[in-house]
Design an enzyme around this catalytic site. Sequence first.
Site, PDB file in Angstrom:
ATOM      1  CB  CYS A 101      -1.131  -0.244   0.882  1.00  0.00           C
ATOM      2  SG  CYS A 101      -0.067  -0.618   3.056  1.00  0.00           S
TER       3      CYS A 101
ATOM      4  NE  ARG B 247      -3.544   1.864   2.699  1.00  0.00           N
ATOM      5  CZ  ARG B 247      -3.511   3.232   1.798  1.00  0.00           C
ATOM      6  NH1 ARG B 247      -5.203   2.982   1.383  1.00  0.00           N
ATOM      7  NH2 ARG B 247      -2.689   3.666   1.142  1.00  0.00           N
TER       8      ARG B 247
END
Length: 363
Positions: free
Chosen positions: A298, A303
């Site tokens: 990410c 994430r």
Amino acid sequence: MKKKVLSVLLCVAMVGTLAAGCGSKENDTKESEEKKSAIQDVKADAVEQRTVYVTPEWVMSALSGNQEGYEDIVVAEVGYGSEKDCDSYNEGHVPGAIYVDNCEVEDATGSEEGAYNLLAPEEVEKFLLENGITKDTKVVLYGADPAGVGRQAYAYIWAGVEDLKILNGGIDAWKAAGYEVEKKSNTLEAAKEFGVTVPAHPEYWTSIEEAKDKLENDDNFKLVSIRSEDEWLGKTSGYDYMDKAGEPEGAVWGKGANSAFDVAMFLNEDGTVKDLEGFKEVWKDCDFTLDNHLAFYCGTGWRATVPFLVLYENGYDNISVYDGGWYEWLMHEDYPVQVGDPASADCQHMTVGDLPTGKAAKY
């Protein structure tokens, strides 16, 4: 006269000390009783060791001694920064939970050397031991940010914690299940030996050099972007400290986020992380399969950990996290990038040094 006064003062001090000692014992007893009263006798089905996301009922059943092999679990709330600044922990946490900081597993400086990547193995091991955690400790994590909790969980698994679980839905799910919280700060006695060389699973971590090499030379390798659509298409970097937007050339989109700070597409309506079938639904039109070696990334590595953990708990081992993400890729002027949908004729291909600036997010 002075001796008499001193004698009296010493007696008063001794009485005060004894009273304080009694009060301390009474407080300890009271806190112990309060914790016991908060633990309910709950039974829940057993889960596999590699199961990561568990229900509040499972955690409570473990706390109440009804999960064989999990009688001594360590529950920890994950936050960013010091315990005193973590409002959610101080407002009420799972009974017995300690506090752990994301900065105990990753570089928080953002320097070119650190790049928000995981800390050096010896540093991660040091913090784990300080929290009383070894490879054999049964750990349950939870926190306000599913990506932040995922980051900590991923780091613990990489380090070598063999049985790591996450309270799916966090403290909100705990309260919704009707369980009590406590406000007392908890700590554990430090451990002396972790029990295995850290990292025990280096294969779960992909460096920027490995990511670039595999993109160019390994047809089965897929570098999967877990970023918002605007980040994926190069409309914004997603962060106020990254002035250029785009993706590493050859990357594919794995969706997952509506912004740089969420994994909304991977969550159910109640805030819990979706199961594998839910992820397959999100990924049904993506340019990769679960047979590929999937390296998730990410912006800086938070994430990307959520899909890693869901695949990990379902037995997949052809998975990793490219830790440096877009942030570290930007540090290399000659690295190839793509701007726009690579399936479109409008997609632009260039190097980091050729990217236009002015793409930082404005909060």
